[in-house]
Write an enzyme that holds these catalytic residues in place. Sequence first.
Site, PDB file in Angstrom:
ATOM      1  N   HIS A   1      -4.542  15.613  -3.368  1.00  0.00           N
ATOM      2  CA  HIS A   1      -4.945  15.770  -1.971  1.00  0.00           C
ATOM      3  C   HIS A   1      -4.874  17.224  -1.496  1.00  0.00           C
ATOM      4  O   HIS A   1      -5.320  17.544  -0.389  1.00  0.00           O
ATOM      5  CB  HIS A   1      -4.083  14.882  -1.073  1.00  0.00           C
ATOM      6  CG  HIS A   1      -4.464  13.427  -1.140  1.00  0.00           C
ATOM      7  ND1 HIS A   1      -4.560  12.730  -2.321  1.00  0.00           N
ATOM      8  CD2 HIS A   1      -4.788  12.534  -0.163  1.00  0.00           C
ATOM      9  CE1 HIS A   1      -4.912  11.486  -2.076  1.00  0.00           C
ATOM     10  NE2 HIS A   1      -5.072  11.340  -0.778  1.00  0.00           N
TER      11      HIS A   1
ATOM     12  N   TYR B   1       0.831  -1.208   0.000  1.00  0.00           N
ATOM     13  CA  TYR B   1       0.000   0.000   0.000  1.00  0.00           C
ATOM     14  C   TYR B   1       0.868   1.261   0.000  1.00  0.00           C
ATOM     15  O   TYR B   1       1.795   1.395   0.795  1.00  0.00           O
ATOM     16  CB  TYR B   1      -0.913   0.029   1.230  1.00  0.00           C
ATOM     17  CG  TYR B   1      -1.730   1.306   1.319  1.00  0.00           C
ATOM     18  CD1 TYR B   1      -2.811   1.510   0.462  1.00  0.00           C
ATOM     19  CD2 TYR B   1      -1.396   2.304   2.218  1.00  0.00           C
ATOM     20  CE1 TYR B   1      -3.550   2.683   0.509  1.00  0.00           C
ATOM     21  CE2 TYR B   1      -2.128   3.484   2.277  1.00  0.00           C
ATOM     22  CZ  TYR B   1      -3.206   3.663   1.413  1.00  0.00           C
ATOM     23  OH  TYR B   1      -3.921   4.830   1.464  1.00  0.00           O
TER      24      TYR B   1
ATOM     25  N   ASN C   1       0.699  11.947   5.087  1.00  0.00           N
ATOM     26  CA  ASN C   1      -0.100  11.054   5.916  1.00  0.00           C
ATOM     27  C   ASN C   1       0.389  11.122   7.356  1.00  0.00           C
ATOM     28  O   ASN C   1       1.402  10.538   7.716  1.00  0.00           O
ATOM     29  CB  ASN C   1       0.004   9.619   5.372  1.00  0.00           C
ATOM     30  CG  ASN C   1      -1.071   8.711   5.926  1.00  0.00           C
ATOM     31  OD1 ASN C   1      -1.400   8.780   7.103  1.00  0.00           O
ATOM     32  ND2 ASN C   1      -1.609   7.866   5.076  1.00  0.00           N
TER      33      ASN C   1
ATOM     34  N   ARG D   1     -14.297  31.934  45.897  1.00  0.00           N
ATOM     35  CA  ARG D   1     -14.091  30.867  46.881  1.00  0.00           C
ATOM     36  C   ARG D   1     -13.653  29.557  46.225  1.00  0.00           C
ATOM     37  O   ARG D   1     -12.856  28.799  46.806  1.00  0.00           O
ATOM     38  CB  ARG D   1     -15.387  30.654  47.664  1.00  0.00           C
ATOM     39  CG  ARG D   1     -15.245  29.698  48.824  1.00  0.00           C
ATOM     40  CD  ARG D   1     -16.422  29.614  49.767  1.00  0.00           C
ATOM     41  NE  ARG D   1     -17.649  30.179  49.292  1.00  0.00           N
ATOM     42  CZ  ARG D   1     -18.849  29.555  49.361  1.00  0.00           C
ATOM     43  NH1 ARG D   1     -18.915  28.323  49.828  1.00  0.00           N
ATOM     44  NH2 ARG D   1     -19.952  30.149  48.958  1.00  0.00           N
TER      45      ARG D   1
ATOM     46  N   TYR E   1     -18.723  32.022  44.615  1.00  0.00           N
ATOM     47  CA  TYR E   1     -17.993  30.868  44.106  1.00  0.00           C
ATOM     48  C   TYR E   1     -16.814  31.254  43.233  1.00  0.00           C
ATOM     49  O   TYR E   1     -15.782  30.576  43.224  1.00  0.00           O
ATOM     50  CB  TYR E   1     -18.928  29.963  43.298  1.00  0.00           C
ATOM     51  CG  TYR E   1     -19.843  29.097  44.112  1.00  0.00           C
ATOM     52  CD1 TYR E   1     -19.916  29.204  45.505  1.00  0.00           C
ATOM     53  CD2 TYR E   1     -20.658  28.153  43.493  1.00  0.00           C
ATOM     54  CE1 TYR E   1     -20.769  28.406  46.249  1.00  0.00           C
ATOM     55  CE2 TYR E   1     -21.507  27.346  44.231  1.00  0.00           C
ATOM     56  CZ  TYR E   1     -21.568  27.473  45.607  1.00  0.00           C
ATOM     57  OH  TYR E   1     -22.401  26.684  46.326  1.00  0.00           O
TER      58      TYR E   1
ATOM     59  N   PHE F   1      -2.038   6.989  11.926  1.00  0.00           N
ATOM     60  CA  PHE F   1      -2.450   8.321  11.464  1.00  0.00           C
ATOM     61  C   PHE F   1      -3.738   8.796  12.123  1.00  0.00           C
ATOM     62  O   PHE F   1      -4.145   9.941  11.941  1.00  0.00           O
ATOM     63  CB  PHE F   1      -2.671   8.301   9.953  1.00  0.00           C
ATOM     64  CG  PHE F   1      -3.553   7.170   9.485  1.00  0.00           C
ATOM     65  CD1 PHE F   1      -4.895   7.127   9.806  1.00  0.00           C
ATOM     66  CD2 PHE F   1      -3.028   6.134   8.744  1.00  0.00           C
ATOM     67  CE1 PHE F   1      -5.703   6.078   9.401  1.00  0.00           C
ATOM     68  CE2 PHE F   1      -3.829   5.078   8.318  1.00  0.00           C
ATOM     69  CZ  PHE F   1      -5.176   5.055   8.654  1.00  0.00           C
TER      70      PHE F   1
ATOM     71  N   GLU G   1     -12.449   4.424   4.609  1.00  0.00           N
ATOM     72  CA  GLU G   1     -12.095   5.217   5.795  1.00  0.00           C
ATOM     73  C   GLU G   1     -13.399   5.571   6.502  1.00  0.00           C
ATOM     74  O   GLU G   1     -13.935   6.675   6.368  1.00  0.00           O
ATOM     75  CB  GLU G   1     -11.281   6.432   5.367  1.00  0.00           C
ATOM     76  CG  GLU G   1      -9.983   6.005   4.684  1.00  0.00           C
ATOM     77  CD  GLU G   1      -9.242   7.129   3.973  1.00  0.00           C
ATOM     78  OE1 GLU G   1      -9.617   8.307   4.143  1.00  0.00           O
ATOM     79  OE2 GLU G   1      -8.288   6.817   3.237  1.00  0.00           O
TER      80      GLU G   1
END
Length: 528
Positions: free
Chosen positions: A91, A61, A203, A290, A287, A347, A433
């Site tokens: 990409h 791959y 990646n 405190r 608060y 990844f 994916e």
Amino acid sequence: MSDRPQLPDSVTLDGASLTPEDVAAVSRHDASVELAAESRERMRESRERVESVLDSGEPVYGVNTGFGHLVETHIDREDIERLQTNLVRSHAAGAGRELTREEVRSMMVSRANTLAKGFSGIRPSVVDLLVSMLNEGVQPVVRSRGSLGASGDLAPLAHMALVLIGEGEARVDGERLPGDEALRAAGLESVTLASKEGLALINGTQLTVGLAALFVVDAERTVEAADAAGALTTEVTMGTTANCDPAIHEVRPHPGQQESAATIRRLTAGSTVLESHKDCERVQDAYSIRCLPQVHGAVRDAVSHLREAVEVELNSVTDNPLVFPAGAVDERAPGTDAAAVVSAGNFHGEPLALRLDYAAGALTELAAISERRTDRMLNPDVQESYLPPFLTERSGLRSGYMIAQYTAAALLNECRSLGRPSIDSTPVSGGQEDHVSMSGQSALNARTVAENAATIVGVELLCGSQAAEFLDEGLELGTGTGAVRDAIRSVVPPLDEDRRLDGELETAADLVRFGAIRAALADADLAG
């Protein structure tokens, strides 16, 4: 948190020791960067393993196959280089605003460091170019949206990688240029990507972790400044620091809570303001005063939890596939000659996404309690009788700091509206994916929260310093709170007349974000 190192002037990338402070130094202050010699050798050996796998003809791959849903498509040997170039081009499909200079540089230095570990199969010469771009000020133009946080931050990293091959766009000395011209302007030359190298560049989780590193540095400074602001507010609202007594926090010993309580005691030491009303009839404070140690302390612990993940991630290998020596993984019998190129899921940004959302929510709570303390100094219905409405004489004719609180409230609302990207997932790539982390969006949201929180705490510091102007003559703030007030007064004068405040709010926020409040305490020998 208070013992963090100062930002360095130079950073050596060895794949093992990069810190959030290193990332901030490179991205914000142009600290010089170099590759460690041992990293260069590891990368060379890793590259040789990729070549041996390629020679074997075995389908692997990202080396000789398509990507994502196209994983079953075999790529011929003569098309291997074109595959990597096509990968980067295709990409680079980001959208939205451009990343800022420091955001881009944080991504670049983080990517160079993970490649320096030597498990990505990339040539040292390619990483050398990435490092040289940092040192020569070549800033790729990167769109901020498009990452799903699995398979890493693909789109933003692809925009970065385009410049390495002489494409895309980059800024040099503020001028926006085509990628090849930007490189030439800096005396650099583009590279032609070999097998696996495009994938090695894009990646990974480096947008996420780069921004997360900056968030950690900013958030820690903001918590420290919020402790100082809260201590000052406690004094000028005639509160008490009895809530910070060590005995209280020894029976609920959360580390952050104990640290914030100790900080308040230290900063208010020597205060005659506190002494002046210790026998008054008030039983307890609101608060926001405190419970300061409990709230601030919980935020400290949340940011610390994120820092742990960031420090691991900065020095991890997060691309796919990973390149191991022969016999390093179970699928390979020890002693075989072939390297192991293993497809896995490092990844995936979930380890950062979940903690980023948690830390951003925590910092929002810090901003919320700070805004409430600001209200107690401004609001005529709850403020101390010695303070004029909205901290200005002749209120009505003047509005004082009234609208500064509006701005704080608006910023707080934005923080609360950002949501939790890490709990969402939209499948992509034909269902290959099918679960993603959205860590990139978590990191971008956290950046917004950090900027807003710094401004909100800055507003409290401005108002606390203004309230101190109305103390009875002869009353003195604590040694630490006095130093904080002086730091504010060194850049912002008292508000004697209504005036434009936006620049002063920005100045106060910068004092918080860039550590000037802690520096003022260090000068007074009061930093933790």
